[in-house]
Design a protein around this motif. Structure first.
Motif, PDB file in Angstrom:
ATOM      1  N   ILE A 110       0.840  -1.209   0.000  1.00 55.06           N
ATOM      2  CA  ILE A 110       0.000   0.000   0.000  1.00 55.06           C
ATOM      3  C   ILE A 110       0.865   1.246   0.000  1.00 55.06           C
ATOM      4  CG2 ILE A 110      -2.088  -0.896   1.078  1.00 55.06           C
ATOM      5  CD1 ILE A 110      -0.801   0.161   3.755  1.00 55.06           C
ATOM      6  N   SER A 111       0.266   2.356  -0.414  1.00 58.84           N
ATOM      7  CA  SER A 111       0.970   3.644  -0.368  1.00 58.84           C
ATOM      8  C   SER A 111       0.561   4.376   0.911  1.00 58.84           C
ATOM      9  CB  SER A 111       0.628   4.498  -1.580  1.00 58.84           C
ATOM     10  OG  SER A 111      -0.670   5.029  -1.405  1.00 58.84           O
ATOM     11  N   ILE A 112       1.339   5.401   1.213  1.00 52.74           N
ATOM     12  CA  ILE A 112       1.062   6.121   2.458  1.00 52.74           C
ATOM     13  C   ILE A 112      -0.272   6.865   2.384  1.00 52.74           C
ATOM     14  CG2 ILE A 112       2.244   8.314   1.942  1.00 52.74           C
ATOM     15  CD1 ILE A 112       3.508   7.841   4.842  1.00 52.74           C
ATOM     16  N   GLY A 113      -0.640   7.318   1.174  1.00 51.12           N
ATOM     17  CA  GLY A 113      -1.906   8.024   1.000  1.00 51.12           C
ATOM     18  C   GLY A 113      -3.073   7.088   1.265  1.00 51.12           C
ATOM     19  N   TYR A 114      -2.975   5.868   0.743  1.00 48.83           N
ATOM     20  CA  TYR A 114      -4.020   4.871   0.953  1.00 48.83           C
ATOM     21  C   TYR A 114      -4.178   4.564   2.431  1.00 48.83           C
ATOM     22  CZ  TYR A 114      -6.567   0.490   0.582  1.00 48.83           C
ATOM     23  OH  TYR A 114      -7.491  -0.496   0.730  1.00 48.83           O
ATOM     24  N   LEU A 115      -3.005   4.422   3.061  1.00 50.90           N
ATOM     25  CA  LEU A 115      -2.969   4.114   4.488  1.00 50.90           C
ATOM     26  C   LEU A 115      -3.703   5.177   5.295  1.00 50.90           C
ATOM     27  CD1 LEU A 115       0.075   2.711   6.275  1.00 50.90           C
ATOM     28  CD2 LEU A 115      -0.863   4.808   7.159  1.00 50.90           C
ATOM     29  N   ALA A 116      -3.408   6.430   4.938  1.00 51.51           N
ATOM     30  CA  ALA A 116      -4.018   7.526   5.708  1.00 51.51           C
ATOM     31  C   ALA A 116      -5.506   7.605   5.460  1.00 51.51           C
ATOM     32  CB  ALA A 116      -3.349   8.852   5.337  1.00 51.51           C
ATOM     33  N   GLN A 117      -5.909   7.383   4.194  1.00 48.38           N
ATOM     34  CA  GLN A 117      -7.312   7.601   3.859  1.00 48.38           C
ATOM     35  C   GLN A 117      -8.210   6.430   4.200  1.00 48.38           C
ATOM     36  OE1 GLN A 117      -7.419   8.912  -0.192  1.00 48.38           O
ATOM     37  NE2 GLN A 117      -6.419  10.849   0.350  1.00 48.38           N
ATOM     38  N   HIS A 118      -7.695   5.204   4.074  1.00 45.58           N
ATOM     39  CA  HIS A 118      -8.592   4.060   4.187  1.00 45.58           C
ATOM     40  C   HIS A 118      -8.404   3.238   5.427  1.00 45.58           C
ATOM     41  CE1 HIS A 118     -10.103   4.679   0.127  1.00 45.58           C
ATOM     42  NE2 HIS A 118      -8.839   5.016  -0.184  1.00 45.58           N
ATOM     43  N   LEU A 119      -7.232   3.254   5.998  1.00 49.84           N
ATOM     44  CA  LEU A 119      -6.992   2.332   7.095  1.00 49.84           C
ATOM     45  C   LEU A 119      -7.132   2.988   8.457  1.00 49.84           C
ATOM     46  CD1 LEU A 119      -4.024   0.268   5.698  1.00 49.84           C
ATOM     47  CD2 LEU A 119      -6.427  -0.352   5.879  1.00 49.84           C
ATOM     48  N   ILE A 120      -6.555   4.191   8.577  1.00 42.81           N
ATOM     49  CA  ILE A 120      -6.477   4.772   9.913  1.00 42.81           C
ATOM     50  C   ILE A 120      -7.723   5.580  10.207  1.00 42.81           C
ATOM     51  CG2 ILE A 120      -5.209   6.493  11.256  1.00 42.81           C
ATOM     52  CD1 ILE A 120      -2.730   5.318   9.773  1.00 42.81           C
ATOM     53  N   THR A 121      -8.261   5.349  11.389  1.00 43.17           N
ATOM     54  CA  THR A 121      -9.531   6.002  11.708  1.00 43.17           C
ATOM     55  C   THR A 121      -9.357   7.310  12.447  1.00 43.17           C
ATOM     56  OG1 THR A 121      -9.622   4.651  13.676  1.00 43.17           O
ATOM     57  CG2 THR A 121     -10.842   3.875  11.770  1.00 43.17           C
ATOM     58  N   SER A 122      -8.113   7.669  12.728  1.00 45.15           N
ATOM     59  CA  SER A 122      -7.882   8.931  13.427  1.00 45.15           C
ATOM     60  C   SER A 122      -8.389  10.103  12.592  1.00 45.15           C
ATOM     61  CB  SER A 122      -6.393   9.103  13.705  1.00 45.15           C
ATOM     62  OG  SER A 122      -6.157  10.390  14.180  1.00 45.15           O
ATOM     63  N   ALA A 123      -8.978  11.089  13.245  1.00 41.90           N
ATOM     64  CA  ALA A 123      -9.684  12.148  12.535  1.00 41.90           C
ATOM     65  C   ALA A 123      -8.744  13.045  11.739  1.00 41.90           C
ATOM     66  CB  ALA A 123     -10.488  12.981  13.523  1.00 41.90           C
ATOM     67  N   SER A 124      -7.743  13.597  12.386  1.00 42.39           N
ATOM     68  CA  SER A 124      -6.930  14.577  11.670  1.00 42.39           C
ATOM     69  C   SER A 124      -5.542  14.018  11.420  1.00 42.39           C
ATOM     70  CB  SER A 124      -6.822  15.865  12.492  1.00 42.39           C
ATOM     71  OG  SER A 124      -6.142  15.604  13.680  1.00 42.39           O
ATOM     72  N   SER A 125      -5.115  14.108  10.205  1.00 40.85           N
ATOM     73  CA  SER A 125      -3.761  13.675   9.882  1.00 40.85           C
ATOM     74  C   SER A 125      -3.160  14.663   8.898  1.00 40.85           C
ATOM     75  CB  SER A 125      -3.784  12.275   9.291  1.00 40.85           C
ATOM     76  OG  SER A 125      -4.515  12.302   8.095  1.00 40.85           O
ATOM     77  N   LYS A 126      -1.835  14.688   8.871  1.00 39.01           N
ATOM     78  CA  LYS A 126      -1.183  15.666   8.001  1.00 39.01           C
ATOM     79  C   LYS A 126       0.072  15.027   7.431  1.00 39.01           C
ATOM     80  CE  LYS A 126       0.418  20.381   7.820  1.00 39.01           C
ATOM     81  NZ  LYS A 126       1.550  21.054   8.381  1.00 39.01           N
ATOM     82  N   LEU A 127       0.313  15.253   6.130  1.00 35.35           N
ATOM     83  CA  LEU A 127       1.513  14.722   5.498  1.00 35.35           C
ATOM     84  C   LEU A 127       2.666  15.675   5.754  1.00 35.35           C
ATOM     85  CD1 LEU A 127       0.439  13.413   1.994  1.00 35.35           C
ATOM     86  CD2 LEU A 127       1.330  12.095   3.909  1.00 35.35           C
ATOM     87  N   VAL A 128       3.816  15.126   6.113  1.00 33.83           N
ATOM     88  CA  VAL A 128       5.005  15.978   6.225  1.00 33.83           C
ATOM     89  C   VAL A 128       6.082  15.410   5.317  1.00 33.83           C
ATOM     90  CG1 VAL A 128       4.502  16.753   8.558  1.00 33.83           C
ATOM     91  CG2 VAL A 128       5.889  14.730   8.228  1.00 33.83           C
ATOM     92  N   VAL A 129       6.931  16.303   4.822  1.00 29.20           N
ATOM     93  CA  VAL A 129       7.943  15.844   3.878  1.00 29.20           C
ATOM     94  C   VAL A 129       9.361  16.146   4.342  1.00 29.20           C
ATOM     95  CG1 VAL A 129       6.488  15.861   1.832  1.00 29.20           C
ATOM     96  CG2 VAL A 129       7.625  17.954   2.543  1.00 29.20           C
ATOM     97  N   THR A 130       9.510  16.904   5.438  1.00 34.20           N
ATOM     98  CA  THR A 130      10.880  17.213   5.882  1.00 34.20           C
ATOM     99  C   THR A 130      11.072  16.769   7.325  1.00 34.20           C
ATOM    100  OG1 THR A 130      10.284  19.380   6.702  1.00 34.20           O
ATOM    101  CG2 THR A 130      10.981  19.256   4.400  1.00 34.20           C
ATOM    102  N   PHE A 131      12.351  16.613   7.702  1.00 37.34           N
ATOM    103  CA  PHE A 131      12.683  16.270   9.084  1.00 37.34           C
ATOM    104  C   PHE A 131      12.272  17.389  10.038  1.00 37.34           C
ATOM    105  CE2 PHE A 131      15.499  13.118   7.189  1.00 37.34           C
ATOM    106  CZ  PHE A 131      15.228  12.049   8.025  1.00 37.34           C
ATOM    107  N   ASP A 132      12.450  18.654   9.553  1.00 35.60           N
ATOM    108  CA  ASP A 132      12.134  19.792  10.420  1.00 35.60           C
ATOM    109  C   ASP A 132      10.679  19.753  10.851  1.00 35.60           C
ATOM    110  OD1 ASP A 132      14.631  21.842   9.581  1.00 35.60           O
ATOM    111  OD2 ASP A 132      14.018  20.340   8.097  1.00 35.60           O
TER     112      ASP A 132
END
Lengths: 535, 370
Positions: A110-132
Motif C-alpha cells: 500500500i501507499s502512504i496516501g491509501y494508508l491515511a485515507q482508508h486504514l487509519i480512523t484517526s480524525a486529523s492527519s497531516k503529510l510531512v515531507v521534511t525532518f524539520d
C-alpha cells in the motif's frame, strides 16, 4: 555553553538549530550570515528509505527516554514505524485508531496516501515531507508514522497532555465580572479570547521564539482597529529576540520594552481574557505566550496601569469615586513616609501644635533621626511583605501578621521606633494594596525610598524636586511610540479622572487609525421614552 | 519639515500648552516679588499695576506673534538675522544668549535665596541651584515637548496653593484699598514698571512658537494666558493689600507673610510649606523655559543643528552667573527693584519692538522696489 560576545556570535549561536540538522544531514551547512530569519532555515527532506529515516530520527532523539518507537509490519510487505513522545501523545488513542487498524490489515503493498485515507480512523492527519516538520510535530506530542519506501510521513492530531483547568485569576479578582482566567495552554487562551470576540477580523499571528524551548507566541489584534504600524512594530520587535528559552511572558516584556531601564512597566500583563479583549477592541495588540497565563498588552499609558477591569462593570459614579480613591492612595503610598520625614526634620511649624506635642512625646525615646527610622521601618515592612509572598500559604499569613505585630509592638515599646512611624508605615502599606495591579505597585514601592532620602536631606523641596524628576521621567517614557502620559497631554480625560458612562465613550482612544473613529452609535443615553413597552 | 530655517527641535506642541507654560514662566517669580516692588512705588494702589501692565504684555505678545507670522518657523535669533542682516543678527544673537543665561542665573539665585532665607537655613545655596539647574537641564535636553508636557502636569501644583489664600477671607480688611488713587496716577505707573518687566518675559514665546502646530489658536490662547496672568497677579496683590495693608512694601515676600497668617480650624496653620512647593515647581518651569531660550539662542546663532550637546555646558554657565553676578541677597533685591526692570524690558520689549519696526519697513521697502 557558548558565551555570547558580540552580535556575530548571536547569529552563529542561532545557527545551533542547524547543528541539530547537521546531525541529520552530513552535507555542509549553507552558512548564510545575513539571513537570521527563522523561516529561512534550510529544510531537510525525508529520505525515501525507511532505514535511513529511522536512523536519522533515532539519532536526533537519542538518549530521550520519553521517545517511544513502535515498529511493526503491515500486511504482506509493508513496514511501519510510529514515533511519539510519551505523556504528550494520547497513547491509548494511538493504539485504538492507528495500531489496531494497521495490524488488522492483511492486503498487498500500500501507499502512504491509501494508508491515511482508508486504514487509519484517526480524525486529523497531516503529510510531512521534511525532518524539520516531523520534529516540530513530534515535539508538540503528535505521533509520526513512517512507511517503507516513502519520502513522506504522516502526523496525527493525537496530542494530549495534562493541563490546568480554567480558574479564577488570583491576582486580578473582581466582584462583578467574568471569573475566567488564562491558563498555561496557549490554545485554551486563544479560545477564551475567540469566545469573546467572534469576528473573523480577530487575527492571531503565530511566532516561535526560543531556540531550545521553541515557545509558541501569538500576536493577536483586530484588523482595522489596531494600527498597521503598531502591528508591524510589535512583530519586528518580537522577531529581534534571540534567546535560548522563553519561560514566561516577562522575558518577552523585558526584551521588547521601549525604556528597559525605567522602573515603570511599559507593557501591561494580565491574566484576564476580558481585559485582553477590551484592549483589543481599543486597537491595542496582545501577545500570548505558551506556558504562562499572563498575556502582554501594548501600547499602554500610565493610567491603564491604574485601572481595574471592574471599573467598567459597575456603575460609573462609583467607578469614578474608586478611581479618585485609588489615585489618592497611590500618591499616599509613594509620598507619605517621605512627607512625614520632611515634616519632622525640616518643617515642624507645619504640624498643628497639639499634634506636634504628641508626636514629640512619642519620639522622645527614639534614638534615630526620622530619616533612619523611616528607612528602617519601610525596609522591615517590605521584607515582611516579601516573606509573606514567598512562604507557603499556611505559614505566610502567620509570619506576616505575627511579624508585623511583634516587630511593631515590641519596637515601639522598646523605644526603637515611634508609634506615629508605625502608623505611617501601616497606612503606606495599606495604600499600596489599593493599587489594582501588582506591576504598578512595584515602581511605587521602589521609588518610595529615594523620596525618603530626598525628604531627609532637603525636606519638602527634596520631595518636590523628586516629583519634578518623576514627572520628567514619565513624560519622556513611551510605550511602542505612544507617550506614557499621552491621554493627559491630549486632554483626553474622559476615561482617566472619571470613568465616563459607557454611552458617552463614543470615540475610540487616539491610538487607532483615523478612519475608524467611533466604537458605538452616538447618543445612546437611555431615556424612558426609548422603551416601547409603555404604550 | 516645512520652512527653510534650521529645525532645532522637531517636537510638536499646542497653543494651549505654550500659554500654560507662559503663565507659569511669568508668575513663578512674579507672585513673590512683584507685590513688594509695586507697593513700594504705588502705595495702596499697587493692585492696579498688574492691570496696567497688560498693555506692555499685550504688545510683547503681539510683536512676537506678528514677527513669527512674518517669518514662519523661525525663532527670534533666526529672524533677527533676516531683519537686520547677518553680522548684526549674529551679534544680537550672542547678546540674547548672554542675556538669557544671565536671566536664568538671576532666577536661580532668586529661587535659592528664597529657599535658604525662609526654609532651609543651613543648606548650601549651590546644592539647591545645582539640583534645580540639573532638573531643568534634563527637561531642556528632552526637548520642547518634554518641557510643555511636564508643565501641563505640574501647573496644578503651581496654581492650587494660591487658593489657600482664600482661607484668610475673615481677616480681610477691605478698607485698606482706600484712599483710592490718593497719590495720583504717576505712582501707579511707576509701580507698574515691575510687572511690565515681568510681562515682557512673554517674549520667550518666540522660541516656542516654531514648534506650535495649531498656529491659528495661538493669538487666542496667548492673550488668554496674559489675562490669566494679570488676574492672578491682581488677586495676589489684593490679598496682600487686604491682609497687610500699607505695610506690604516693607515685607520682603508679602505672599509668604500672608501664608504665614493663615490659621483656620486648628488645622490649616503655617501653610508656607505649600508656598515652598509652589515656588519649586514654578521656578523649575521658569528656569527650564529661560534655559531653553538660552540654548536655542546659542545654537541658532551658530546655525547648529543639534542643541543637545550644549545643554549641560550652558547649565554650568548659568550656575556660574547665578553666583558671580550677584554678591548678596540685598544687591539682588536692589537690582530687581531698580535696574532689573529696565534691563529686562530693554531686551524683551524695546529690542523686539525695534526689530518689528525694521521688519515692517523692510517689507514696505521690498513692496516699493517691486
Amino acid at each position: 555553553m557558548k558565551r555570547i560576545g558580540h552580535p556575530h556570535s548571536v547569529k552563529s549561536k542561532f545557527m545551533r538549530k542547524s547543528r541539530l540538522l547537521r546531525m541529520i544531514h552530513s552535507k555542509p551547512e549553507p552558512t548564510n550570515k545575513n539571513s537570521n530569519q527563522r523561516e529561512e532555515a534550510p529544510q531537510h527532506p525525508l529520505f525515501s528509505s525507511l532505514e535511513q529515516n529511522k536512523q536519522q530520527l533515532e539519532e536526533v532523539y537519542s538518549k530521550c527516554s520519553d521517545f517511544i518507537i513502535r515498529s511493526f509490519p503491515v500486511g504482506d510487505s509493508n513496514q511501519v514505524v510510529i514515533y511519539y513522545i510519551d505523556g504528550l501523545a494520547n497513547a491509548s488513542r494511538i493504539e485504538q485508531t492507528i495500531v489496531e487498524p494497521l495490524m488488522g490489515f492483511n492486503g498487498e503493498t500500500i501507499s502512504i496516501g491509501y494508508l491515511a485515507q482508508h486504514l487509519i480512523t484517526s480524525a486529523s492527519s497531516k503529510l510531512v515531507v521534511t525532518f524539520d516538520e516531523a520534529i516540530k510535530h513530534l515535539s508538540i506530542g503528535e505521533p509520526l508514522l513512517l512507511l517503507n519506501d516513502e519520502a513522506q510521513a504522516i502526523t496525527f492530531g493525537l496530542s494530549n497532555w495534562q493541563t490546568r483547568s480554567i480558574e479564577e485569576p488570583t491576582a486580578e479578582s473582581v466582584i462583578r465580572g467574568p471569573r475566567e482566567g488564562f491558563t498555561e495552554t496557549l490554545r485554551v487562551n486563544t479560545s477564551l479570547i475567540r469566545r469573546i470576540i467572534k469576528s473573523p477580523l480577530l487575527k492571531m499571528d503565530s511566532l516561535c521564539i526560543g531556540e531550545y524551548t521553541q515557545t509558541n507566541i501569538i500576536v493577536t489584534y483586530i484588523e482595522g482597529l489596531a494600527a498597521a504600524e503598531l502591528i508591524s512594530e510589535v512583530k519586528e520587535r518580537l522577531g529581534r529576540i534571540r534567546i535560548d528559552g522563553i519561560l514566561e511572558s516577562g522575558y518577552i516584556e523585558e526584551l521588547i520594552e521601549d525604556s528597559p531601564l525605567s522602573p515603570f512597566p511599559q507593557i501591561l500583563s494580565t491574566e484576564r481574557p476580558d481585559v485582553v479583549s477590551a484592549n483589543l477592541l481599543e486597537g491595542r495588540v496582545a501577545i500570548l505566550t505558551e506556558g504562562t497565563p499572563f498575556a502582554l498588552i501594548a501600547p499602554i499609558t500610565f493610567f491603564s496601569l491604574m485601572q481595574s477591569a471592574e471599573d467598567y462593570y459597575q456603575r460609573f459614579l462609583f467607578s469614578t469615586a474608586i478611581r479618585w480613591l485609588r489615585y489618592f492612595f497611590a500618591a499616599i503610598s509613594l509620598l507619605l513616609p517621605s512627607f512625614y520625614v520632611a515634616l519632622l526634620t525640616f518643617h515642624q511649624e507645619m504640624v498643628p501644635g497639639s499634634l506636634l506635642i504628641s508626636m514629640a512625646t512619642s519620639r522622645e525615646a527614639v534614638p534615630f533621626p526620622a530619616l533612619v527610622e523611616a528607612l528602617l521601618m519601610e525596609i522591615t515592612f517590605e521584607a515582611l511583605r516579601e516573606a509573606g509572598v514567598r512562604l507557603p500559604k499556611q505559614i505566610g499569613a502567620a509570619v506576616s501578621i505575627v511579624g508585623a505585630l511583634v516587630i511593631g509592638q515590641a519596637a515601639v515599646q522598646a523605644g526603637l521606633v515611634s508609634a506615629p512611624m508605625v502608623i505611617i508605615v501601616a497606612i503606606t502599606g495599606i495604600s499600596s494594596f489599593m493599587i489594582p495591579r501588582y506591576i504598578t505597585g512595584l515602581p511605587i514601592r521602589l521609588l518610595r525610598f529615594p523620596f525618603i532620602l530626598l525628604a531627609g536631606s532637603l525636606g519638602l523641596l527634596g520631595i518636590m524636586s523628586g516629583l519634578i524628576a518623576l514627572v520628567l521621567h514619565l513624560c519622556s517614557l513611551k510605550s511602542f511610540h505612544v507617550p506614557y502620559l499621552s491621554s493627559v497631554v491630549k486632554s483626553d480625560l474622559k476615561d482617566i479622572f472619571i470613568r465616563s458612562p459607557i454611552w458617552m465613550m463614543d470615540a475610540r482612544p487616539d491610538l487607532v487609525t483615523e478612519t475608524n473613529k467611533y466604537r458605538q452609535a452616538q447618543g445612546q443615553m437611555p431615556k424612558p421614552s426609548q422603551g416601547s413597552n409603555d404604550e | 519639515m516645512k520652512g527653510m530655517g534650521f529645525e532645532m527641535d522637531n517636537g510638536k506642541i499646542t497653543s494651549f500648552q505654550v500659554s500654560l507654560l507662559m503663565y507659569s514662566v511669568i508668575l513663578a517669580t512674579g507672585f513673590i516679588t512683584i507685590p513688594a516692588i509695586s507697593a513700594h512705588y504705588a502705595m495702596n494702589d499697587f493692585w492696579l499695576a498688574p492691570v496696567l501692565a497688560i498693555l506692555a504684555g499685550g504688545s510683547v505678545l503681539a510683536i512676537s506673534i506678528k514677527l513669527h507670522q512674518l517669518y514662519p518657523n523661525k525663532n527670534l535669533i533666526q529672524y533677527s538675522e533676516r531683519i537686520i542682516g547677518k553680522v548684526p543678527g549674529k551679534i544680537l544673537g550672542i547678546i540674547y544668549f548672554q542675556f538669557f543665561v544671565f536671566t536664568c542665573g538671576i532666577v536661580s539665585r532668586e529661587y535659592a535665596e528664597f529657599v535658604t532665607g525662609n526654609f532651609l537655613f543651613k543648606t548650601p545655596m549651590f546644592c539647591l541651584v545645582i539640583l534645580m539647574v540639573l532638573l531643568a537641564a534634563f527637561a531642556v535636553r528632552g526637548g520642547v515637548e518634554l518641557i510643555v508636557r511636564s508643565t501641563l502636569l505640574l501647573t496644578p501644583l503651581f496654581i492650587l496653593p494660591l487658593f489657600f489664600l482664600l482661607l484668610l477671607l475673615p481677616d480681610f480688611d477691605v478698607s485698606n484699598i482706600l484712599p483710592f488713587m490718593s497719590h495720583g496716577f504717576i505712582p501707579v505707573i511707576k509701580g507698574s514698571l515691575a510687572p511690565v518687566s515681568w510681562y515682557s518675559e512673554f517674549l520667550i514665546i518666540a522660541y516656542f512658537l516654531p514648534s506650535v502646530i495649531d498656529q491659528n489658536k495661538t493669538v487666542k490662547y496667548s492673550f488668554l494666558s496674559l489675562l490669566a496672568v494679570s488676574a492672578s497677579l491682581t488677586y495676589v496683590c489684593l490679598v496682600a493689600l487686604f491682609v497687610l495693608g500699607p505695610d506690604t512694601a516693607n515685607k520682603v515676600y508679602p505672599v509668604l507673610t500672608a501664608f504665614r497668617y493663615i490659621s483656620r480650624a486648628d488645622f490649616f496653620e503655617n501653610l508656607e510649606a505649600l508656598l515652598l512647593a509652589m515656588w519649586v515647581v514654578g521656578n523649575f518651569i521658569k528656569i527650564a523655559a529661560v534655559y531653553y531660550a538660552a540654548v536655542l539662542s546659542f545654537t541658532s546663532c551658530f546655525n547648529l543643528k543639534d542643541y543637545k550637546p550644549f545643554v549641560f555646558p550652558i547649565g554650568i554657565l548659568i550656575v556660574i552667573h547665578c553666583f558671580w553676578d550677584i554678591p548678596s541677597f540685598f544687591k539682588m533685591a536692589g537690582f530687581l527693584a531698580t535696574v532689573g526692570s529696565f534691563h529686562l524690558s530693554t531686551f524683551m520689549l524695546v529690542v523686539p519692538f525695534l526689530l518689528f519696526i525694521i521688519a515692517l519697513c523692510r517689507k514696505q521697502w521690498s513692496k516699493l522696489v517691486s
